[in-house]
Write a protein that holds these residues in place. Structure first.
Motif, PDB file in Angstrom:
ATOM      1  N   THR A  52       0.408   0.347  -4.974  1.00 15.53           N
ATOM      2  CA  THR A  52      -0.570  -0.379  -4.169  1.00 15.53           C
ATOM      3  C   THR A  52      -1.042  -1.603  -4.957  1.00 15.53           C
ATOM      4  O   THR A  52      -1.430  -1.480  -6.125  1.00 15.53           O
ATOM      5  CB  THR A  52      -1.778   0.509  -3.829  1.00 15.53           C
ATOM      6  N   LEU A  53      -0.984  -2.759  -4.326  1.00 11.89           N
ATOM      7  CA  LEU A  53      -1.501  -3.981  -4.946  1.00 11.89           C
ATOM      8  C   LEU A  53      -1.784  -4.999  -3.851  1.00 11.89           C
ATOM      9  O   LEU A  53      -1.326  -4.856  -2.717  1.00 11.89           O
ATOM     10  CB  LEU A  53      -0.524  -4.550  -5.979  1.00 11.89           C
TER      11      LEU A  53
ATOM     12  N   ALA B 238      -3.504  -9.200 -12.820  1.00 11.44           N
ATOM     13  CA  ALA B 238      -2.216  -8.625 -13.214  1.00 11.44           C
ATOM     14  C   ALA B 238      -2.212  -7.116 -12.994  1.00 11.44           C
ATOM     15  O   ALA B 238      -3.261  -6.465 -12.970  1.00 11.44           O
ATOM     16  CB  ALA B 238      -1.913  -8.947 -14.676  1.00 11.44           C
ATOM     17  N   TYR B 239      -1.001  -6.606 -12.834  1.00  2.20           N
ATOM     18  CA  TYR B 239      -0.780  -5.168 -12.688  1.00  2.20           C
ATOM     19  C   TYR B 239       0.273  -4.737 -13.706  1.00  2.20           C
ATOM     20  O   TYR B 239       1.249  -5.454 -13.936  1.00  2.20           O
ATOM     21  CB  TYR B 239      -0.268  -4.831 -11.286  1.00  2.20           C
ATOM     22  N   VAL B 240       0.062  -3.556 -14.296  1.00  2.00           N
ATOM     23  CA  VAL B 240       1.052  -2.964 -15.190  1.00  2.00           C
ATOM     24  C   VAL B 240       1.798  -1.886 -14.411  1.00  2.00           C
ATOM     25  O   VAL B 240       1.192  -0.974 -13.856  1.00  2.00           O
ATOM     26  CB  VAL B 240       0.392  -2.357 -16.443  1.00  2.00           C
ATOM     27  N   LEU B 241       3.116  -2.013 -14.387  1.00  3.05           N
ATOM     28  CA  LEU B 241       3.974  -1.084 -13.664  1.00  3.05           C
ATOM     29  C   LEU B 241       4.769  -0.272 -14.684  1.00  3.05           C
ATOM     30  O   LEU B 241       5.483  -0.837 -15.519  1.00  3.05           O
ATOM     31  CB  LEU B 241       4.919  -1.871 -12.747  1.00  3.05           C
TER      32      LEU B 241
ATOM     33  N   GLU C  93       0.828  -1.197   0.000  1.00  2.00           N
ATOM     34  CA  GLU C  93       0.000   0.000   0.000  1.00  2.00           C
ATOM     35  C   GLU C  93       0.868   1.254   0.000  1.00  2.00           C
ATOM     36  O   GLU C  93       1.694   1.452   0.894  1.00  2.00           O
ATOM     37  CB  GLU C  93      -0.909  -0.003   1.229  1.00  2.00           C
ATOM     38  N   ASN C  94       0.695   2.064  -1.052  1.00  2.00           N
ATOM     39  CA  ASN C  94       1.382   3.363  -1.171  1.00  2.00           C
ATOM     40  C   ASN C  94       2.890   3.238  -0.959  1.00  2.00           C
ATOM     41  O   ASN C  94       3.515   4.067  -0.288  1.00  2.00           O
ATOM     42  CB  ASN C  94       0.799   4.375  -0.173  1.00  2.00           C
ATOM     43  N   LEU C  95       3.481   2.218  -1.578  1.00  2.00           N
ATOM     44  CA  LEU C  95       4.895   1.926  -1.366  1.00  2.00           C
ATOM     45  C   LEU C  95       5.777   2.804  -2.251  1.00  2.00           C
ATOM     46  O   LEU C  95       5.610   2.843  -3.470  1.00  2.00           O
ATOM     47  CB  LEU C  95       5.162   0.444  -1.677  1.00  2.00           C
ATOM     48  N   SER C  96       6.717   3.486  -1.626  1.00  2.00           N
ATOM     49  CA  SER C  96       7.692   4.302  -2.347  1.00  2.00           C
ATOM     50  C   SER C  96       9.096   3.880  -1.938  1.00  2.00           C
ATOM     51  O   SER C  96       9.378   3.668  -0.758  1.00  2.00           O
ATOM     52  CB  SER C  96       7.493   5.794  -2.049  1.00  2.00           C
ATOM     53  N   VAL C  97       9.965   3.731  -2.942  1.00  2.00           N
ATOM     54  CA  VAL C  97      11.333   3.260  -2.732  1.00  2.00           C
ATOM     55  C   VAL C  97      12.280   4.122  -3.553  1.00  2.00           C
ATOM     56  O   VAL C  97      11.995   4.450  -4.711  1.00  2.00           O
ATOM     57  CB  VAL C  97      11.476   1.775  -3.144  1.00  2.00           C
TER      58      VAL C  97
ATOM     59  N   ILE D 203       1.762   1.943 -10.657  1.00  2.00           N
ATOM     60  CA  ILE D 203       0.766   1.047 -11.242  1.00  2.00           C
ATOM     61  C   ILE D 203      -0.157   1.877 -12.133  1.00  2.00           C
ATOM     62  O   ILE D 203      -0.795   2.819 -11.675  1.00  2.00           O
ATOM     63  CB  ILE D 203      -0.071   0.344 -10.153  1.00  2.00           C
ATOM     64  N   THR D 204      -0.209   1.517 -13.423  1.00  2.00           N
ATOM     65  CA  THR D 204      -1.041   2.280 -14.357  1.00  2.00           C
ATOM     66  C   THR D 204      -2.281   1.517 -14.805  1.00  2.00           C
ATOM     67  O   THR D 204      -3.246   2.138 -15.253  1.00  2.00           O
ATOM     68  CB  THR D 204      -0.226   2.677 -15.603  1.00  2.00           C
TER      69      THR D 204
END
Length: 234
Positions: free
Chosen positions: A21-22, A204-207, A5-9, A212-213
């Motif tokens: 977020t996934l 699936a998720y598109v990064l 959730e709301n991960l920033s690196v 995530i778009t």
């Protein structure tokens, strides 16, 4: 099972993930799709405890694990098959597999897990006394998967498992992932072969550029014009 959730690196001044977020439900295969440099490996490594996030949450079965050291994450039941296999080339096949069972979680079921790996990959049994660095690329990938399974994980993250492999071996590796999922293993799949990974995936998720778009079922993304143009060349 797994919530990000709301991960920033950040890697230095460069932002690798921006508010990602996934979620992964038990029993699913989740595909993470994106171009090189999109942040896929950074996401996998952050969940695995190899990168510390600047902000956001990672929760596994309701327990906050963001920032935990990787051995604690692994012992909780999250396994990783790393990009490039990263086996120990000077150790034998059997020694590599034994390394996978070093943590308490793995030691408790070591013999049972070893028999399972050898049933799944009989080639490894044949070559158990051979130095891992002398194996073919496909055999090394089998060993990387087998070593991960020695820790008896409930969820495994596969990072580019088909990279550099011959087409026939690619099909074998992806079939193995599908079979493991049918046996109850939850899977997160980062795979350069977008069409195949979306066909395998529950969702699936598109990064793209660390964000995530798009998200949806594998079939929905296969039919999405943006995905077809960007990743399938259609």
């Amino acid at each position: 099972m797994l919530l990000v959730e709301n991960l920033s690196v950040f890697h230095g001044d460069a932002q690798a993930l921006d508010g990602v977020t996934l979620e992964v439900k038990q029993g699913e295969i989740i595909a993470i799709v994106g171009a090189n440099g999109a942040g896929k490996t950074s996401l996998i490594r952050t969940i695995a405890g190899m990168h510390k996030p600047a902000s956001g949450r990672v929760a596994y079965r309701g327990e906050e694990i963001a920032g935990w050291p990787s051995h604690r994450v692994c012992n909780l039941g999250i396994g990783q098959v790393a990009e490039g296999r990263q086996i120990f080339p000077s150790l034998t096949v059997a020694e590599n597999l034994a390394m996978g069972a070093m943590l308490p979680r793995g030691r408790a079921q070591r013999d049972e897990a070893l028999q399972r790996v050898y049933r799944m990959f009989p080639r490894l049994l044949e070559r158990q006394h051979q130095a891992a660095g002398t194996l073919s690329g496909g055999e090394q990938q089998m060993l990387a998967i087998g070593r991960c399974l020695m820790a008896s994980p409930d969820l495994v993250m596969f990072d580019e498992p088909s990279l550099g492999l011959a087409p026939a071996i690619v099909q074998q590796v992806l079939k193995t992932i599908h079979e493991l999922n049918r046996e109850g293993l939850t899977c997160v799949l980062v795979e350069q072969n977008v069409a195949v990974s979306l066909k395998l995936a529950s969702r699936a998720y598109v990064l793209e550029n660390g964000r995530i778009t798009l998200s949806g079922t594998g079939d929905e993304l296969l039919a999405d014009d943006r995905v077809r143009q960007a990743y399938l060349g259609l």
